[in-house]
Motif scaffolding. Structure first.
Motif, short mmCIF file in Angstrom:
data_model
loop_
_atom_site.label_atom_id
_atom_site.label_comp_id
_atom_site.label_asym_id
_atom_site.label_seq_id
_atom_site.Cartn_x
_atom_site.Cartn_y
_atom_site.Cartn_z
N ARG A 93 -6.53 2.93 4.25
CA ARG A 93 -6.35 1.54 3.85
C ARG A 93 -5.42 0.81 4.83
O ARG A 93 -5.66 -0.33 5.21
CB ARG A 93 -5.78 1.46 2.42
CG ARG A 93 -6.46 0.35 1.62
CD ARG A 93 -6.00 0.38 0.18
NE ARG A 93 -6.17 1.71 -0.42
CZ ARG A 93 -5.33 2.24 -1.31
NH1 ARG A 93 -4.27 1.55 -1.70
NH2 ARG A 93 -5.54 3.43 -1.81
N GLU A 118 -7.20 0.11 7.92
CA GLU A 118 -8.13 -0.99 7.68
C GLU A 118 -7.41 -2.33 7.80
O GLU A 118 -7.88 -3.27 8.45
CB GLU A 118 -8.74 -0.83 6.29
CG GLU A 118 -9.99 -1.65 6.03
CD GLU A 118 -10.46 -1.44 4.60
OE1 GLU A 118 -10.51 -2.43 3.86
OE2 GLU A 118 -10.72 -0.28 4.23
N GLU A 175 -6.26 8.47 1.67
CA GLU A 175 -6.83 7.15 1.31
C GLU A 175 -5.87 6.05 1.72
O GLU A 175 -6.28 5.00 2.22
CB GLU A 175 -7.06 7.07 -0.20
CG GLU A 175 -8.17 7.95 -0.70
CD GLU A 175 -7.73 8.75 -1.92
OE1 GLU A 175 -7.29 8.15 -2.90
OE2 GLU A 175 -7.82 10.00 -1.86
N THR A 176 -4.56 6.29 1.52
CA THR A 176 -3.57 5.28 1.91
C THR A 176 -3.61 5.04 3.41
O THR A 176 -3.57 3.90 3.87
CB THR A 176 -2.17 5.73 1.49
OG1 THR A 176 -2.23 6.16 0.14
CG2 THR A 176 -1.18 4.61 1.63
N THR A 179 0.83 -1.21 0.00
CA THR A 179 0.00 0.00 0.00
C THR A 179 0.86 1.26 0.00
O THR A 179 0.52 2.25 -0.61
CB THR A 179 -0.90 0.02 1.26
OG1 THR A 179 -1.45 -1.29 1.43
CG2 THR A 179 -2.01 1.01 1.12
#
Lengths: 288, 194
Positions: free
Chosen positions: A88, A91, A84-85, A47
């Protein structure tokens, strides 16, 4: 021609058997020497940007990934990544989305172009490195605070975002990811991290008094406080003869840019909105 | 015995340096020589692999290939052996010596198909070295490689800060300085233990 069939058979056979043996050994070895690695490390490393810039303070993206998994670093430790990274990564880690960081960009706060604005003390002909030039009377410019312009920052930039223009380093906003390598490399400490979306900058780092400054560089802050008086939100303060913008207060009205007698408060994006005397927004094209 | 081993060592490190005299291993020499740190890491990985590869390939040559009269299969078999050996070492290191793995790990795959490693295996056989001599030759040739690449990396670190003409920046100036270093190493030719 006489072909010895058996030698071909031997050759192929030996190679096949050797290959088989090595294959088996490697197969067993991969089981025997299997190392338990957390699979999240691989996922996070995929990622991350993978540029191994070191901006996070770890040895590279893989090192940061294992640090995040081990809990030594936060999911948003990578200064280069987007929100967004971070989400992620959070997550993957099974955590709540990380608090979003403000995106920053590097900026070289000097407008003392060689022999155009800033006067030079001498012609430097040594090793092309600012740290080396610092040893000779603190650099080539009379102004002790100004950019030396030999590109030490450009060399450490992994993203090719810095170029030297007329003896002053300039950061390409599009390419800059705010990893902070240039800020740490600059011997004059004139590279600052500013919020990415801001567009008004004080392009000087000199703490010299006004009269002394005028002697050394025509593009230097003289600490006249015109900007502080004109600023409607009180975002600009002058300390040690140098204006500084508080970006939390700045509304980007552009009044300081117009007022600055030395023209060192600058705007650099076309989306900046200006207000005229009647307090109506007008769009102004950026000036240099 | 000791004198001949010393002679082999001296020859491998200085007189017949793998890079400057035999032109083996030029790829990592130019590719991984931008920083002294990475260059010495690469040198260490090569030393490690070449020493073990010399031993294993010597055994394979004398106990498998010679027995079956398959000397002509040398190159293919050695490539196979070295490639799997490096793979094996990588796995074993990761399990048993994580510290060494983290410092050598990224360089080991680069060594897999390095011509210097194959070269040392073939030269051992060509020169009719015995088992001990092969290992010494493998080790010292790799030391020579390490010496060359570390010296070259130091030169390149200095080059970074020099004012080089635009057209010579980067690889061209590196190649020029590599050739100058090769000339310097020519000074060792004729050096002998009497």
């Amino acid at each position: 021609m006489n072909i010895d069939v058996m030698s071909i058979v031997y050759a192929v056979g030996t190679l096949a058997i050797l290959g088989l043996i090595f294959g088996i050994i490697l197969g067993i070895a991969s089981k025997a020497f299997a190392v338990d690695t957390d699979e999240r490390i691989g996922e996070i490393a995929d990622t991350l940007p993978g540029a191994n810039c070191g901006g996070c303070g770890f040895a590279g993206c893989n090192a940061l990934a294992s640090a995040i998994v081990e809990g030594k670093a936060k999911p948003n430790a990578c200064p280069v990544s987007s929100n967004e990274t971070y989400d992620r990564i959070a997550e993957i880690m099974g955590m709540a989305p990380a608090e979003n960081a403000v995106r920053y960009g590097a900026r070289v706060v000097c407008s003392g172009k060689n022999n155009i604005a800033a006067r030079l003390k001498y012609e430097y002909d040594g090793v092309t490195d600012c740290v080396s030039a610092m040893r000779f009377g603190n650099g080539t410019k009379y102004c002790e605070f100004g950019c030396i312009g030999l590109g030490t920052c450009a060399k450490v930039c992994k993203f090719g975002a810095i170029s030297i223009q007329d003896g002053v380093a300039v950061v390409d906003k599009e390419k800059c990811v705010a990893c902070g390598m240039c800020r740490d490399a600059c011997p004059k400490k004139i590279i600052e991290m500013v919020p990415y979306d801001s567009s008004i900058f004080v392009m000087c780092h000199s703490h010299d008094k006004g009269a002394a400054m005028k002697e050394k560089c025509t593009a230097g802050c003289i600490g006249c406080r015109m900007c502080t008086k004109v600023c409607p939100t009180g975002a600009i303060t002058v300390t040690d003869n140098l204006a500084k913008i508080d970006y939390e207060k700045c509304i980007e009205c552009g009044k300081c840019v117009e007022k600055c007698p030395k023209k060192i408060i600058k705007i650099d994006t076309d989306k900046a909105v200006f207000f005229n005397k009647e307090n109506e927004p007008v769009s102004v094209t950026p000036k240099n | 015995m000791l004198t001949s081993l010393f002679q082999i060592a001296l020859g491998a490190v200085l007189v017949e340096n793998f890079i400057f005299n035999k032109f083996l291993g030029c790829c990592p020499f130019l590719g991984v020589s931008k920083k002294v740190e990475t260059a010495s890491g690469m040198g260490m990985a090569v030393t490690f692999t070449m020493t073990i590869a010399s031993a294993i390939t010597w055994l394979i040559q004398h106990f498998i290939l010679d027995v079956f009269g398959l000397g002509f299969m040398q190159t293919v078999v050695f490539i196979l052996v070295i490639a799997s050996l490096v793979q094996f070492i990588e796995m074993a290191l990761q399990k048993m010596m994580p510290a060494l793995y983290s410092s050598l790990g990224i360089y080991l795959p680069l060594v897999t198909t390095n011509c210097a490693v194959l070269g040392v295996a073939l030269l051992n056989i060509q020169n009719d070295y015995n088992f001990i001599e092969s290992i010494v030759y493998g080790f010292t040739a790799a030391v020579g490689f390490t010496l060359a690449i570390v010296l070259f990396a130091s030169v390149r670190e200095r080059l970074e800060y020099s004012d080089i003409p635009k057209s010579f920046e980067g690889l061209p100036i590196a190649l020029v300085s590599a050739s100058l270093m090769a000339i310097a190493f020519m000074g060792f030719s004729g050096l002998k233990v009497v």
